[in-house]
Write a protein that holds these residues in place. Structure first.
Motif, PDB file in Angstrom:
ATOM      1  N   ALA A 775       0.782  -1.160  -0.112  1.00 46.53           N
ATOM      2  CA  ALA A 775      -0.012  -0.149  -0.050  1.00 46.53           C
ATOM      3  C   ALA A 775       0.783   1.145  -0.243  1.00 46.53           C
ATOM      4  CB  ALA A 775      -1.081   0.054   1.166  1.00 46.53           C
ATOM      5  N   PHE A 776       1.646   1.278   0.845  1.00 43.21           N
ATOM      6  CA  PHE A 776       2.849   2.332   0.868  1.00 43.21           C
ATOM      7  C   PHE A 776       3.572   2.556  -0.438  1.00 43.21           C
ATOM      8  CE2 PHE A 776       6.848   4.608   1.323  1.00 43.21           C
ATOM      9  CZ  PHE A 776       6.676   5.381   2.912  1.00 43.21           C
ATOM     10  N   LEU A 777       3.979   1.692  -1.259  1.00 41.44           N
ATOM     11  CA  LEU A 777       4.590   1.673  -2.576  1.00 41.44           C
ATOM     12  C   LEU A 777       3.591   2.227  -3.344  1.00 41.44           C
ATOM     13  CD1 LEU A 777       6.784  -1.421  -2.953  1.00 41.44           C
ATOM     14  CD2 LEU A 777       7.630   1.043  -3.287  1.00 41.44           C
ATOM     15  N   SER A 778       2.427   1.841  -3.554  1.00 39.32           N
ATOM     16  CA  SER A 778       1.441   2.210  -4.604  1.00 39.32           C
ATOM     17  C   SER A 778       1.145   3.704  -4.392  1.00 39.32           C
ATOM     18  CB  SER A 778       0.274   1.458  -4.443  1.00 39.32           C
ATOM     19  OG  SER A 778      -0.500   1.583  -3.281  1.00 39.32           O
ATOM     20  N   LEU A 779       1.140   4.279  -3.149  1.00 40.21           N
ATOM     21  CA  LEU A 779       0.781   5.647  -2.798  1.00 40.21           C
ATOM     22  C   LEU A 779       2.072   6.390  -3.347  1.00 40.21           C
ATOM     23  CD1 LEU A 779      -1.068   5.364   0.603  1.00 40.21           C
ATOM     24  CD2 LEU A 779      -2.057   6.491  -1.613  1.00 40.21           C
ATOM     25  N   CYS A 780       3.253   5.715  -3.227  1.00 41.57           N
ATOM     26  CA  CYS A 780       4.397   6.719  -3.666  1.00 41.57           C
ATOM     27  C   CYS A 780       4.484   6.881  -5.271  1.00 41.57           C
ATOM     28  CB  CYS A 780       5.601   6.063  -3.375  1.00 41.57           C
ATOM     29  SG  CYS A 780       5.992   6.246  -1.577  1.00 41.57           S
ATOM     30  N   THR A 781       3.534   6.215  -5.867  1.00 42.48           N
ATOM     31  CA  THR A 781       3.342   6.456  -7.475  1.00 42.48           C
ATOM     32  C   THR A 781       2.550   7.405  -7.971  1.00 42.48           C
ATOM     33  OG1 THR A 781       1.682   4.547  -7.770  1.00 42.48           O
ATOM     34  CG2 THR A 781       4.028   3.831  -7.725  1.00 42.48           C
ATOM     35  N   GLU A 782       1.783   7.875  -6.630  1.00 44.19           N
ATOM     36  CA  GLU A 782       0.750   8.969  -7.002  1.00 44.19           C
ATOM     37  C   GLU A 782       1.337  10.376  -7.106  1.00 44.19           C
ATOM     38  OE1 GLU A 782      -2.682   8.419  -7.510  1.00 44.19           O
ATOM     39  OE2 GLU A 782      -2.791   6.301  -7.119  1.00 44.19           O
ATOM     40  N   ARG A 783       0.960  10.935  -8.117  1.00 47.51           N
ATOM     41  CA  ARG A 783       1.612  12.380  -8.213  1.00 47.51           C
ATOM     42  C   ARG A 783       0.927  13.361  -6.980  1.00 47.51           C
ATOM     43  NH1 ARG A 783      -0.865  17.136 -10.000  1.00 47.51           N
ATOM     44  NH2 ARG A 783      -2.923  16.006 -10.713  1.00 47.51           N
ATOM     45  N   LYS A 784      -0.131  13.187  -6.630  1.00 44.03           N
ATOM     46  CA  LYS A 784      -0.607  13.864  -5.389  1.00 44.03           C
ATOM     47  C   LYS A 784       0.262  13.661  -4.294  1.00 44.03           C
ATOM     48  CE  LYS A 784      -4.877  15.567  -6.934  1.00 44.03           C
ATOM     49  NZ  LYS A 784      -6.307  16.068  -6.936  1.00 44.03           N
ATOM     50  N   THR A 785       0.918  12.461  -3.935  1.00 42.24           N
ATOM     51  CA  THR A 785       1.638  12.125  -2.924  1.00 42.24           C
ATOM     52  C   THR A 785       2.829  12.758  -3.020  1.00 42.24           C
ATOM     53  OG1 THR A 785       0.623  10.033  -2.319  1.00 42.24           O
ATOM     54  CG2 THR A 785       2.895  10.098  -1.721  1.00 42.24           C
ATOM     55  N   LEU A 786       3.500  12.736  -4.293  1.00 45.79           N
ATOM     56  CA  LEU A 786       4.605  13.413  -4.578  1.00 45.79           C
ATOM     57  C   LEU A 786       4.510  14.869  -4.159  1.00 45.79           C
ATOM     58  CD1 LEU A 786       6.127  11.559  -7.543  1.00 45.79           C
ATOM     59  CD2 LEU A 786       6.507  11.007  -5.099  1.00 45.79           C
ATOM     60  N   GLU A 787       3.425  15.671  -4.642  1.00 42.03           N
ATOM     61  CA  GLU A 787       3.320  16.808  -4.344  1.00 42.03           C
ATOM     62  C   GLU A 787       3.188  17.279  -2.799  1.00 42.03           C
ATOM     63  OE1 GLU A 787      -0.484  17.681  -6.200  1.00 42.03           O
ATOM     64  OE2 GLU A 787       0.393  17.956  -8.212  1.00 42.03           O
ATOM     65  N   ARG A 788       2.682  16.177  -2.029  1.00 42.12           N
ATOM     66  CA  ARG A 788       2.503  16.588  -0.547  1.00 42.12           C
ATOM     67  C   ARG A 788       3.954  16.351   0.243  1.00 42.12           C
ATOM     68  NH1 ARG A 788      -2.943  13.990   1.954  1.00 42.12           N
ATOM     69  NH2 ARG A 788      -4.350  14.941   0.488  1.00 42.12           N
ATOM     70  N   ILE A 789       4.787  15.376  -0.434  1.00 43.31           N
ATOM     71  CA  ILE A 789       6.146  15.183   0.118  1.00 43.31           C
ATOM     72  C   ILE A 789       6.867  16.442  -0.027  1.00 43.31           C
ATOM     73  CG2 ILE A 789       8.221  13.858   0.066  1.00 43.31           C
ATOM     74  CD1 ILE A 789       6.538  11.348  -0.653  1.00 43.31           C
ATOM     75  N   GLN A 790       7.130  16.762  -1.496  1.00 46.65           N
ATOM     76  CA  GLN A 790       7.432  18.022  -1.714  1.00 46.65           C
ATOM     77  C   GLN A 790       7.242  19.117  -0.964  1.00 46.65           C
ATOM     78  OE1 GLN A 790       7.208  19.272  -6.044  1.00 46.65           O
ATOM     79  NE2 GLN A 790       9.293  19.765  -6.150  1.00 46.65           N
ATOM     80  N   HIS A 791       6.151  19.402  -0.826  1.00 46.22           N
ATOM     81  CA  HIS A 791       5.446  20.642  -0.224  1.00 46.22           C
ATOM     82  C   HIS A 791       6.028  20.619   1.372  1.00 46.22           C
ATOM     83  CE1 HIS A 791       2.860  23.316   1.959  1.00 46.22           C
ATOM     84  NE2 HIS A 791       2.754  23.990   0.719  1.00 46.22           N
TER      85      HIS A 791
END
Length: 801
Positions: A775-791
């Motif tokens: 589940a963790f890995l699949s969320l790391c493929t999501e653009r919106k997750t990457l936006e959250r991490i970057q922010h």
């Protein structure tokens, strides 16, 4: 005589009185909080037909004050349930109850006549031998002692708490002239051991130690700010975290505390210390007098050195006071070349030589500032303290300084600092000149893991008392190091116990830290008895290194990311299933991966001020280091016959889904992050590692047995998954969560339900870890997750997208 404090009476329920009452309730004492009965009815009371004889009216002042304290942020109490330990009353009807208490603390208004009246009333009911102390910060004990009985005087001292009492560690003890030595010794020990304070013995001099030096420092800045042409923002930039002081620095701190409070103490020192060589410095500058006339007292009046306003667009803006025009203007960014030079220096203590060597206005400021501070503190010995370390302890515990004045002096170099002092027109004290002349070039030294300080009468370094109850990593790191990499140092704490100390930025957990934990377990299993994971930084750990996760996800290196997450999970499982006892010693922020590590230790020895939570939702993922698995397991372990098991599981699900963070270690028990009967709380953080070592030894010597891995975790399958999915649908429909929030919540639901099994079943930990990682890995493929991490990486704040 062995004293035990079961019940305490606090006389006066203002901000300090209520705060002190709450802190005694924090540590388990029963508290009687008293204040005056009102002389008049309010309109609301008249409307209800109440009279001045009604109990609700007679206790109105104390009850309103306590209620306001309990609602304040940050909270004065570890857990709202602890407020039940406080009973209230008024001085007319309930003062006789002080006959039942072990300690009476007076916290009434700072007027000698009123204090004397209160003491006279207390003497009618106080039983002989009862401790009696005052929280005064300025009235001499001799005056308060006048007219009191011999037994009263023998048990009377000043115990000066700093506001807020829960959070500021300074506890100044000033014994009265007739106070028994055993009473002084008891108060010093109780402050340290039970109240979790730094107990500092002070002399009965105006403002004692903390405020005398602290107010000097602020007054010195008030006078320098105009001379050097510095703005309010510039001073706060120069006197904040860069030199190990709180973020609120100088002017913001004055706003929070209240300018009137500062002025009251400064005036007291000015009036009562005519012989002080810096006497004129305590005279208030014109701009302070103007602010007092305008009632610009800070937060309590809505404006001080800063003022919050709402613009036409509805957005708030914080304005700064221009000290030349005495008008508010938009904040200006403060930049100094000297500060840039310290950005790569992580240890605050190592920055001081660079700061005083600066060639710009900042360098000039630091030279003037520290020269004045050193000149002042050297001359306060023996006036306010016989030992220099007490001054350092008071400033660190009362004003939140990372380093005390004499420690900073050492960091610059004792001789170099004297040169700076002379250049700024200050002469070293005779004892400093004598010390340097004898070839002793520092105020402190470390020997055999203990701190030694320069004792002026003995003209040599002697051991600082009270250290035997502490383990100080700074003192033993070099001599007791058994392994080191870029993320950790492993130290031998003696008696067969190892400690893994995180040394990464903000103690984040990356590959080097995980390797260090594994190395620690390897070493402990081979040659030692137990392992602690603990450090003495500001925070235990803010979690996994999300920068590393972001880079791997952006580069789509999913195999490497999968391996990194598996390494995290495997390391957590080693914490749980090694052949030696493992102890986690969290304090401060213990978030994400830091929380997961604590969840997997055999035992947690937490500091009371531990802010613990699984906060991964904030960066668009679920806990992936075993946190989701562990909360599922803990929920299953609390299922009881005839329970509505779905409701129990939902509580644990919401702890993760709402990214709940405890406001104290005691609250972490309510969230299921700490476990009753297993994990323990230490009020004094300085004692935490020593306490953790005791527990590790106890577990090892009791015959610790490696536990078998769990294969009996009850999961509820489709029954739970369906409930969670319906819940997230309705939350999204009601616009409480975004589409991406729903996606993350549904992934967590899948893991905590144990997948979409057709009926409840029993599964292994490894099964849950595998679906958690997926589940963790699949969320790391999501653009919106990457936006959250970057922010989060850019701003330090969560993004809702």
């Amino acid at each position: 005589m062995k004293r035990r404090i079961r019940k305490v009476a606090v006389i006066g329920s203002g901000i300090m009185g209520s705060g002190i009452a709450c802190h005694f309730a924090n540590i388990g004492a029963e508290v009687l909080l008293l204040d005056i009965a009102p002389k008049d009815l309010t309109d609301a009371e008249k409307a209800k037909g109440l009279t001045l004889e009604s109990k609700a009216v007679r206790n109105r002042i104390v009850n309103d004050n306590l209620k306001a304290a309990l609602k304040s942020k940050p909270s004065p109490i570890y857990n709202q349930k602890f407020a039940n330990r406080i009973s209230t009353g008024n001085l007319t009807d309930d003062l006789s109850k002080v006959a039942e208490v072990d300690w009476i603390i007076e916290v009434v208004v700072e007027r000698l006549d009123i204090k004397k009246q209160v003491f006279e009333q207390i003497e009618k009911y106080r039983k002989p031998g009862t401790l009696i102390t005052s929280n005064t910060s300025g009235i001499p004990i001799a005056f308060m002692n006048e007219g009191r009985s011999e037994d009263f005087r023998q048990h009377f001292a000043i115990t000066h708490f700093f506001n807020p009492p829960r959070y500021l560690k300074l506890f100044e003890v000033v014994p009265g002239p007739d106070c028994k030595q055993e009473v002084t010794d008891f108060l010093m020990e109780y402050g340290d051991k039970f109240l979790g304070k730094t107990s500092v013995m002070a002399k009965d001099t105006p403002a004692f130690i903390g405020n005398r030096i602290g107010i000097f420092g602020i007054q010195s800045l008030f006078h320098q700010v105009k001379d050097l042409g510095l703005t309010v923002e510039e001073v706060d930039k120069l006197t904040g975290p860069v030199i190990g002081r709180p973020k609120s620095a100088t002017f913001r701190t004055v706003d929070v505390v209240g300018l009137d409070t500062l002025v009251h103490v400064a005036n007291g020192i000015y009036e009562n210390c005519p012989e002080d060589e810096a006497h004129e410095l305590f005279k208030l500058p014109d701009f302070i007098n103007t602010m007092m006339e305008n009632k610009w007292l800070g937060s309590k009046t809505g404006q001080g050195f800063y003022k919050k306003v709402k613009g036409d667009d509805g957005n708030s803006e914080i304005l700064s006071l221009d000290l030349d025009t005495m008008e508010y203007r938009s904040k200006k960014r403060a930049n100094f070349a000297t500060l840039e030079l310290t950005k790569t220096i992580d240890n605050v203590i190592d920055r001081f030589p660079v700061l005083v060597g600066g060639k710009d206005k900042a360098g000039e400021f630091y030279r003037k500032n520290f020269a004045a501070l050193f000149a002042y503190v050297q001359n306060r010995i023996p006036e306010i303290s016989d030992e220099l370390y007490r001054i350092d302890d008071a400033m660190k515990a009362g004003f939140g300084w990372e380093n005390g004045p004499f420690e900073i002096w050492d960091a610059i170099g004792a001789e170099k600092a004297v040169e700076i002092m002379k250049a700024e027109g200050h002469e070293p004290a005779a004892w400093v000149t004598e010390m340097l002349g004898a070839g002793i070039t520092s105020f402190y030294s470390v020997k055999d893991g203990a701190t030694y300080y320069y004792d002026i009468p003995q003209k040599k370094h002697i051991k600082k008392p009270g250290q035997d109850a502490f383990i100080i990593l700074d003192n033993i790191r070099k001599s007791k190091e058994v392994f080191k990499n870029s993320g950790v140092v492993i130290e031998d704490l003696g008696d067969g116990i190892l400690n893994v100390e995180f040394r990464s930025k903000m103690n984040t957990i990356g590959g080097d830290v995980l390797a260090g934990i594994n190395k620690g377990i390897d070493l402990a299993e081979k040659d030692f008895q137990g392992l602690i994971v603990g450090n003495q930084g500001p925070n235990f750990s803010v979690g996994a290194n999300i920068g590393m996760i972001f880079m791997m996800a952006v580069e789509q290196e999913y195999d490497e990311l999968n391996m990194a997450i598996k390494m995290f999970q495997d390391t957590m499982m080693r914490m749980r299933y090694s052949s030696i006892p493992t102890i986690s010693a969290p304090h401060g922020m213990t978030l994400g991966g830091g929380c997961e590590l604590s969840l997997h230790a055999d035992k947690v020895v937490a500091a009371a001020e531990t802010y613990m939570g699984l906060v991964e939702f904030g960066v668009g993922v679920i806990p992936g280091g075993g946190g989701s698995k562990e909360m599922t397991l803990r929920a299953a372990d609390t299922f009881r016959k005839n329970d509505v098991e779905l409701n129990v599981l939902q509580e644990y699900f919401l702890t993760i889904g709402m990214a709940k963070v405890s406001t104290s270690a005691y609250e972490a028990f309510d969230l299921g992050l700490l476990q009753q009967g297993k994990d323990v709380v230490v009020v004094n953080k300085d004692r935490q590692l020593a306490e953790a070592k005791k527990h590790a030894l106890l577990m090892a010597e009791a015959g610790y047995t490696q536990p078998p891995q769990r294969k009996d975790i009850k999961v509820l399958g489709k029954q739970a998954l369906g409930m969670f999915l319906v819940g997230t649908d309705s939350m999204e429909a009601g616009k409480y969560i975004s589409e991406h929030d729903k996606k993350i919540a549904n992934k967590l639901a899948y893991v905590m339900a144990g997948g979409d099994l057709s009926e409840p079943n029993y599964v292994s930990e490894q099964y849950l870890l595998d679906i958690e990682r997926e589940a963790f890995l699949s969320l790391c493929t999501e653009r919106k997750t990457l936006e959250r991490i970057q922010h989060m990486l850019k701003t330090g704040k969560p993004l809702r997208n």
